[in-house]
Motif scaffolding. Structure first.
Motif, PDB file in Angstrom:
ATOM      1  N   ASN A  69       0.847  -1.199   0.000  1.00 46.24           N
ATOM      2  CA  ASN A  69       0.000   0.000   0.000  1.00 46.24           C
ATOM      3  C   ASN A  69       0.886   1.254   0.000  1.00 46.24           C
ATOM      4  N   PRO A  70       1.600   1.470  -1.102  1.00 45.05           N
ATOM      5  CA  PRO A  70       2.649   2.499  -1.101  1.00 45.05           C
ATOM      6  C   PRO A  70       2.160   3.933  -0.913  1.00 45.05           C
ATOM      7  N   LEU A  71       0.940   4.232  -1.346  1.00 47.45           N
ATOM      8  CA  LEU A  71       0.487   5.619  -1.314  1.00 47.45           C
ATOM      9  C   LEU A  71      -0.296   5.978  -0.056  1.00 47.45           C
ATOM     10  N   LYS A  72      -0.838   4.955   0.627  1.00 44.35           N
ATOM     11  CA  LYS A  72      -1.786   5.255   1.715  1.00 44.35           C
ATOM     12  C   LYS A  72      -1.413   4.682   3.088  1.00 44.35           C
ATOM     13  N   CYS A  73      -0.492   3.722   3.168  1.00 40.57           N
ATOM     14  CA  CYS A  73      -0.243   3.092   4.475  1.00 40.57           C
ATOM     15  C   CYS A  73       0.231   4.143   5.483  1.00 40.57           C
ATOM     16  N   GLU A  74      -0.198   3.975   6.739  1.00 36.88           N
ATOM     17  CA  GLU A  74       0.163   4.949   7.771  1.00 36.88           C
ATOM     18  C   GLU A  74       0.677   4.252   9.026  1.00 36.88           C
ATOM     19  N   TYR A  75       1.652   4.894   9.633  1.00 38.81           N
ATOM     20  CA  TYR A  75       2.261   4.439  10.883  1.00 38.81           C
ATOM     21  C   TYR A  75       1.481   5.110  12.017  1.00 38.81           C
ATOM     22  N   PHE A  76       0.465   4.395  12.513  1.00 42.44           N
ATOM     23  CA  PHE A  76      -0.435   4.993  13.501  1.00 42.44           C
ATOM     24  C   PHE A  76       0.101   4.828  14.920  1.00 42.44           C
ATOM     25  N   LEU A  77       0.015   5.877  15.697  1.00 39.44           N
ATOM     26  CA  LEU A  77       0.426   5.844  17.099  1.00 39.44           C
ATOM     27  C   LEU A  77      -0.282   4.736  17.896  1.00 39.44           C
ATOM     28  N   PRO A  78      -1.620   4.604  17.790  1.00 43.35           N
ATOM     29  CA  PRO A  78      -2.287   3.556  18.578  1.00 43.35           C
ATOM     30  C   PRO A  78      -1.812   2.146  18.237  1.00 43.35           C
ATOM     31  N   PHE A  79      -1.404   1.908  16.980  1.00 39.13           N
ATOM     32  CA  PHE A  79      -0.911   0.580  16.616  1.00 39.13           C
ATOM     33  C   PHE A  79       0.358   0.247  17.396  1.00 39.13           C
ATOM     34  N   VAL A  80       1.228   1.238  17.545  1.00 41.01           N
ATOM     35  CA  VAL A  80       2.480   1.012  18.280  1.00 41.01           C
ATOM     36  C   VAL A  80       2.182   0.803  19.763  1.00 41.01           C
ATOM     37  N   VAL A  81       1.256   1.589  20.300  1.00 34.42           N
ATOM     38  CA  VAL A  81       0.841   1.392  21.694  1.00 34.42           C
ATOM     39  C   VAL A  81       0.316  -0.032  21.870  1.00 34.42           C
ATOM     40  N   ASP A  82      -0.528  -0.470  20.934  1.00 35.33           N
ATOM     41  CA  ASP A  82      -1.114  -1.807  21.018  1.00 35.33           C
ATOM     42  C   ASP A  82      -0.025  -2.895  20.964  1.00 35.33           C
ATOM     43  N   GLU A  83       0.962  -2.706  20.105  1.00 40.09           N
ATOM     44  CA  GLU A  83       2.079  -3.665  20.043  1.00 40.09           C
ATOM     45  C   GLU A  83       2.796  -3.757  21.390  1.00 40.09           C
ATOM     46  N   LEU A  84       3.054  -2.610  21.994  1.00 41.07           N
ATOM     47  CA  LEU A  84       3.769  -2.589  23.279  1.00 41.07           C
ATOM     48  C   LEU A  84       2.941  -3.250  24.383  1.00 41.07           C
ATOM     49  N   LEU A  85       1.621  -3.084  24.324  1.00 44.11           N
ATOM     50  CA  LEU A  85       0.743  -3.770  25.287  1.00 44.11           C
ATOM     51  C   LEU A  85       0.824  -5.279  25.087  1.00 44.11           C
ATOM     52  N   LYS A  86       0.730  -5.699  23.823  1.00 42.19           N
ATOM     53  CA  LYS A  86       0.732  -7.142  23.527  1.00 42.19           C
ATOM     54  C   LYS A  86       2.078  -7.783  23.902  1.00 42.19           C
ATOM     55  N   GLU A  87       3.157  -7.005  23.805  1.00 37.62           N
ATOM     56  CA  GLU A  87       4.489  -7.513  24.179  1.00 37.62           C
ATOM     57  C   GLU A  87       4.744  -7.395  25.682  1.00 37.62           C
ATOM     58  N   ASP A  88       3.760  -6.831  26.409  1.00 39.21           N
ATOM     59  CA  ASP A  88       3.871  -6.652  27.856  1.00 39.21           C
ATOM     60  C   ASP A  88       5.004  -5.697  28.246  1.00 39.21           C
ATOM     61  N   LYS A  89       5.299  -4.758  27.386  1.00 37.65           N
ATOM     62  CA  LYS A  89       6.374  -3.798  27.666  1.00 37.65           C
ATOM     63  C   LYS A  89       5.842  -2.500  28.258  1.00 37.65           C
ATOM     64  N   ALA A  90       4.530  -2.260  28.097  1.00 30.75           N
ATOM     65  CA  ALA A  90       3.964  -0.987  28.554  1.00 30.75           C
ATOM     66  C   ALA A  90       2.638  -1.204  29.260  1.00 30.75           C
ATOM     67  N   GLU A  91       2.335  -0.279  30.158  1.00 30.69           N
ATOM     68  CA  GLU A  91       1.001  -0.183  30.762  1.00 30.69           C
ATOM     69  C   GLU A  91       0.450   1.187  30.418  1.00 30.69           C
ATOM     70  N   VAL A  92      -0.833   1.230  30.076  1.00 32.29           N
ATOM     71  CA  VAL A  92      -1.465   2.506  29.754  1.00 32.29           C
ATOM     72  C   VAL A  92      -2.642   2.720  30.699  1.00 32.29           C
ATOM     73  N   THR A  93      -2.526   3.749  31.526  1.00 34.84           N
ATOM     74  CA  THR A  93      -3.622   4.100  32.438  1.00 34.84           C
ATOM     75  C   THR A  93      -4.626   4.968  31.690  1.00 34.84           C
TER      76      THR A  93
END
Length: 308
Positions: free
Chosen positions: A244-268
Motif C-alpha cells: 500500500n505504497p500511497l496510503k499506508c500509515e504508521y499509527f500511534l495507537p498501533f504502536v501502543v497496542d504492540e507494546l501492550l501485547k508484548e507486555d512492555k507498557a502499561e497505559v492508564t
C-alpha cells in the motif's frame, strides 16, 4: 521526577474532509481557534512548553495565525513532519503525498523532546479536566519495570457528529483502568440514539453500547516512546509499503497496542466526563461555536483568551 511535561500538538494534517486548513479556522469573534482553547487549558494545567508538528508548506500561515500569538504566553517550538524523514536506505514511494501518520509525526519530535509529553490533535476540543488529569499523571508517574503511559478516554456518545461518520479508537480496559486493547473503527455512525460501526467493506452494522470508551488521540508518554517509535518505523515500512505504497500509515495507537501485547507498557486510562468537540465536517463548526460560547457563559473561559 525531573523534567516538566511538554505538550505536543499534531497540526500537520490538512483536514482533507473539511476542505482547507481547519486548524486555522476561528470559532469565536476574537479570532480564537480550537487550538487556542487547548493551549489555554494546557497552560492553566501547568504546561509551559508547546511543540507544534507542522508541514513546511503551512509554516508561514501557521505562525501568522497561531504560533506567533501563542508564543507570548508559552514557550513554542516547531517540528516538521515531511515525507522524506525516513531511515537511510528507504525511498519515498513514487506519487505518495499522504503523510506517514501519527506515529511518524511523534517520531519527528525525537530531537526536541526528552522527557514526559502529552499528545493532542490540533483541531479537537478536549475539555479542561483532560489537560489537568494528564498533566498530573505525567508529573507524578514514571517508567518502572514497564513503560508507564496514559491516555484520556471519552465516552463514545460524547464524541459523535450528526453530520457523517467518524473514526475512533475503541478501548477495552481492565478493572484497574489499564488499557487492554485498542481497536481502530474507521466508520462509526449515529443511527438515531444508537452508535454503530461497519467494517471497511462489510454489509452489517454492529452496535456499540453507551459505556464504550474511545481514544481521541490524547496520549501521555515518557521519553521511552520516542525510542520505540524509532525502532519500529523501518519494520513498518518493510511490512506495509510494498502492498500500500500511497496510503499506508504508521499509527500511534498501533504502536501502543504492540507494546501492550508484548507486555512492555502499561497505559492508564483517565476517563473524561467532558464532551469532546471537533470539526470533522464543515457542518460541525456551528455546534462547536455554540458550545464554546456556552462554556464562556458558564465562566469557564474569559471572553478573550489571550490579553495582548
Amino acid at each position: 521526577m525531573g523534567k516538566k511535561p511538554v505538550l505536543v500538538i499534531m497540526a500537520a494534517g490538512m483536514g482533507s474532509r473539511y476542505g482547507g486548513l481547519k486548524q486555522i479556522d476561528p470559532i469565536d469573534e476574537h479570532g480564537d481557534k480550537i487550538i487556542d482553547f487547548s493551549i489555554y487549558d494546557a497552560v492553566q494545567a501547568g504546561f509551559e512548553k508547546v511543540v507544534f508538528i507542522i508541514k513546511k508548506a503551512i509554516e508561514k500561515e501557521f505562525k501568522e495565525q497561531i504560533g506567533d500569538r501563542i508564543s507570548k504566553h508559552v514557550q513554542v517550538e516547531y517540528v516538521y513532519q515531511e515525507l522524506d524523514k525516513i531511515p537511510a536506505g528507504y525511498q519515498i514511494p513514487e506519487g505518495r503525498e499522504k503523510p506517514w501518520g501519527t506515529g511518524h509525526a511523534i517520531l519527528c519530535c525525537k530531537d526536541v523532546v526528552d522527557g514526559p509529553f502529552a499528545v493532542i490533535n490540533a483541531d479537537d476540543y478536549y475539555g479542561k479536566s483532560a489537560f489537568q488529569s494528564i498533566y498530573d499523571q505525567l508529573s507524578t508517574v514514571g517508567d518502572d519495570e514497564k513503560y508507564q503511559y496514559t491516555m484520556v478516554g471519552y465516552k463514545l456518545y460524547n464524541t459523535l457528529t450528526e453530520n457523517g461518520h467518524v473514526a475512533r479508537g475503541v478501548c477495552s480496559t481492565d478493572e484497574n483502568s489499564k488499557l487492554t486493547d485498542i481497536h481502530e473503527r474507521t466508520r462509526i455512525e449515529k443511527h438515531g440514539e444508537r452508535a454503530e460501526y461497519i467494517e471497511d467493506d462489510g454489509a452489517t452494522w454492529t452496535y456499540l453500547p453507551e459505556e464504550t470508551i474511545v481514544s481521541m488521540n490524547m496520549w501521555g508518554f515518557t521519553a521511552s516512546m520516542l525510542g520505540e517509535l524509532d525502532r519500529r518505523f523501518a519494520a513498518f515500512l518493510d511490512r506495509e509499503v510494498a502492498g500500500n505504497p500511497l496510503k499506508c500509515e504508521y499509527f500511534l495507537p498501533f504502536v501502543v497496542d504492540e507494546l501492550l501485547k508484548e507486555d512492555k507498557a502499561e497505559v492508564t486510562v483517565l476517563k473524561s466526563v467532558d464532551r469532546w468537540y471537533g470539526v470533522t465536517y464543515k457542518e460541525d463548526k456551528e455546534t462547536v461555536v455554540k458550545a464554546i460560547q456556552d462554556l464562556k457563559n458558564q465562566g469557564l473561559y474569559p471572553d478573550k483568551l489571550w490579553e495582548d
